[in-house]
Design an enzyme around this catalytic site. Structure first.
Site, short mmCIF file in Angstrom:
data_model
loop_
_atom_site.label_atom_id
_atom_site.label_comp_id
_atom_site.label_asym_id
_atom_site.label_seq_id
_atom_site.Cartn_x
_atom_site.Cartn_y
_atom_site.Cartn_z
N LYS A 173 13.88 56.12 39.40
CA LYS A 173 13.91 57.31 40.24
C LYS A 173 14.30 58.52 39.38
CE LYS A 173 16.71 60.12 43.00
NZ LYS A 173 15.98 61.27 42.60
N GLU A 246 27.20 57.65 33.38
CA GLU A 246 27.57 58.73 32.46
C GLU A 246 27.66 59.98 33.33
OE1 GLU A 246 27.64 61.82 30.88
OE2 GLU A 246 25.73 61.56 29.82
N CYS A 280 25.43 67.23 29.16
CA CYS A 280 26.73 66.60 29.47
C CYS A 280 27.67 66.79 28.29
CB CYS A 280 26.57 65.12 29.71
SG CYS A 280 25.35 64.77 30.94
N GLU A 377 33.37 70.78 35.31
CA GLU A 377 32.09 70.86 34.59
C GLU A 377 31.23 71.95 35.23
OE1 GLU A 377 29.10 67.68 34.78
OE2 GLU A 377 29.05 67.72 32.60
C1 UN1 Z 1 23.31 64.82 27.71
O1 UN1 Z 1 24.08 65.67 27.35
O2 UN1 Z 1 23.10 64.67 28.92
O3 UN1 Z 1 23.98 64.46 22.10
C2 UN1 Z 1 22.62 63.94 26.74
C3 UN1 Z 1 23.18 65.16 22.67
C4 UN1 Z 1 21.84 64.60 23.08
C5 UN1 Z 1 21.91 63.86 24.37
C6 UN1 Z 1 22.73 64.53 25.39
N1 UN1 Z 1 21.31 63.77 22.06
O4 UN1 Z 1 23.45 66.28 22.95
#
Ligand code: UN1
Length: 490
Positions: A173, A246, A280, A377
């Protein structure tokens, strides 16, 4: 224009909901396409298709399963530019980063294709004579993969590639902000030769499609990347299935007074404003030694003001739009909060006029560690500077958040570097580099409120999508009792 369909049991089909939704270009607000809004019935069909193809797929030898991923890597390479442009249109990251997003999927496909010839278990001696002991890796069965919009190709690849090589069948999804990229990715897997029913795609809302998947008794594992709120809902509804999570970060860069400030500046700009802060792993806090605070702030503001916000297809653009109107409003609400709580706005703090969800790169200083802008965040081009008295104080501030994904320290002092590695509470630590840019052959994930102890990518991606089976073979021709039989040397 007819709606893009769901992919179930090797066929592109309509949803039984007779409902559709639209995906928009966040830079122009133009419609990208119309998509089927899947429902619980569609999820049931997709799970049934995945269930049906499982006995076949899990018995395909892993090196043969892996060949599909090798082919996928070549197809992604062939279409890299096309996919990157489409991704920029749908999600809004600047074109160089969109190419990086596709490259990350290529690297991931190659890495996990290689795992097809490993999928190592352990072999270890038995405590008894004439007895063998070892482990093998087996798939969970049907897995549900729920992906975010910020890496529309890379993150689906992180989940789908290891899941496939381990022998699972999938219901995928994607985010409703980036369904077209997901469809393009699935089309390439079909072209690579993936048999019908092994991967099924259901577009639609989290409430309907996501939750049906999470609750489905035949789905053995859920992998989710996204907000903490959604993560909690998933855990509450998943029963005893395995859940990989995550859930974001509040990632700091610590800048010590001995740091190479020019280097730190580049890391901060890339970490905070790359992908418009929508990673993230984005840098959202600078924790700076007060001795160098003023000097650094001056240089930073000077550079941030010159960042070009706008057309993400142009190579001179630095910062693209936010994903949608809701995100724009959320980011702005934090600007208002920051001012209200007494932090000092150094630059930015407003949206751009005209079409698109553009927000000016925003920097606050004299932020206190417990202010909401330093705790929550924000997922936008928004940076909080928090002064620190010394190293210990900096670490204390760094750890004073509920998240624990990524962190960085800029210092020339080796003991500070090693102490930071040891003491910072996060799943990733960078030294003299930004908080973003992890590589696919190393594990990725966070501690504390970022997750539940699972990791994606690297060899841990294999652990994530497989279960261990322990095997004992007794060839002594008698009943031997572990722990009970007394071992005699003679
Ligand atoms: C994310 O931030 O959701 O390390 C993934 C990084 C990328 C992946 C991030 N390779 O910023």
């Amino acid at each position: 224009m007819s709606a893009h369909k769901l992919f179930i049991s090797g066929k592109w089909v309509k949803s039984t909901s007779h409902q559709t939704f639209k995906s928009y270009n966040p830079a122009t607000e133009k419609i990208i396409g119309t998509f089927e809004a899947g429902n619980q019935k569609d999820v049931e069909k997709a799970v049934a298709a995945a269930q049906k193809s499982l006995p076949f797929w899990k018995n395909v030898p892993a090196p043969q399963r892996a060949k599909i991923l090798f082919r996928l890597a070549r197809l992604l390479e062939r279409d890299k530019e096309k996919l990157a442009r489409a991704l920029t249109e749908e999600m809004g990251k600047i074109i160089s980063e969109a190419r990086g997003d596709v490259q990350e999927a290529i690297d991931t496909a190659e890495y996990f294709a290689g795992e097809g010839r490993r999928l190592f278990g352990h072999t270890t001696p038995s405590e008894l004579r004439d007895k063998a002991a070892f482990t093998i890796r087996q798939p969970f069965g049907v897995v549900g993969l729920i992906a975010p919009w910020n890496f529309p190709i890379a993150i689906p690849a992180w989940k789908i590639c290891p899941a496939l090589v381990c022998g699972n069948t999938i219901v995928f999804k994607p985010s409703s902000d980036t369904p077209r990229s997901a469809i393009q990715f699935v089309q390439l897997l079909v072209e690579a030769g993936l048999p019908s029913g092994v991967l099924n795609l259901v577009t639609g809302t989290g409430k309907e499609v996501g939750l049906s998947l999470v609750k489905h008794p035949e789905v053995r594992m859920i992998s989710f990347t996204g907000s903490r709120e959604t993560g909690k809902t998933i855990v509450q509804n998943a029963g005893i299935k395995k859940v990989g999570l995550e859930l974001g970060g509040k990632n700091p860069i610590i800048i010590m007074d001995d740091a190479n400030l020019e280097l730190a500046l580049e890391g901060v700009l890339f970490g905070a404003f790359g992908t418009t802060g929508q990673r993230c792993t984005a840098t959202s806090r600078i924790i700076i030694h007060q001795k160098v605070q003023k000097k650094f702030e001056k240089r930073l503001v000077n550079r941030v003001r010159r960042l070009k916000v706008g057309n993400c297809l142009l190579s001179k653009t630095d910062v693209g739009p936010l994903i949608n109107q809701r995100a724009l409003e959320k980011v702005h609400s934090y600007t208002l909060l920051g001012k209200q709580q007494g932090a000092k706005l150094l630059c930015g703090g407003s949206s751009l006029k005209g079409k698109g969800f553009f927000y000016k790169p925003t920097v606050f200083t004299n932020v206190k560690s417990n202010m909401r802008i330093a705790q929550e965040e924000i997922f936008g081009p928004f940076l909080s500077i928090i002064p620190a008295k010394n190293f210990a104080h900096a670490i204390k501030i760094a750890n004073n958040v509920s998240y624990g994904l990524s962190a960085s320290i800029y210092t020339e002092n080796i003991s500070f570097a090693f102490k930071a590695i040891n003491e910072i509470e996060s799943g990733l630590v960078y030294v003299n580099s930004s908080t973003i840019g992890s590589e696919v052959h190393l594990p990725f994930g966070g501690i504390k409120g970022t997750g539940n102890g699972t990791r994606e990518a690297g060899i841990e991606g294999i652990n994530e999508f497989s279960e261990t089976k322990t095997i004992y073979i007794d060839y002594s021709d008698k009943l031997q009792k572990a722990q009970i039989d007394e071992f005699k040397l003679k």
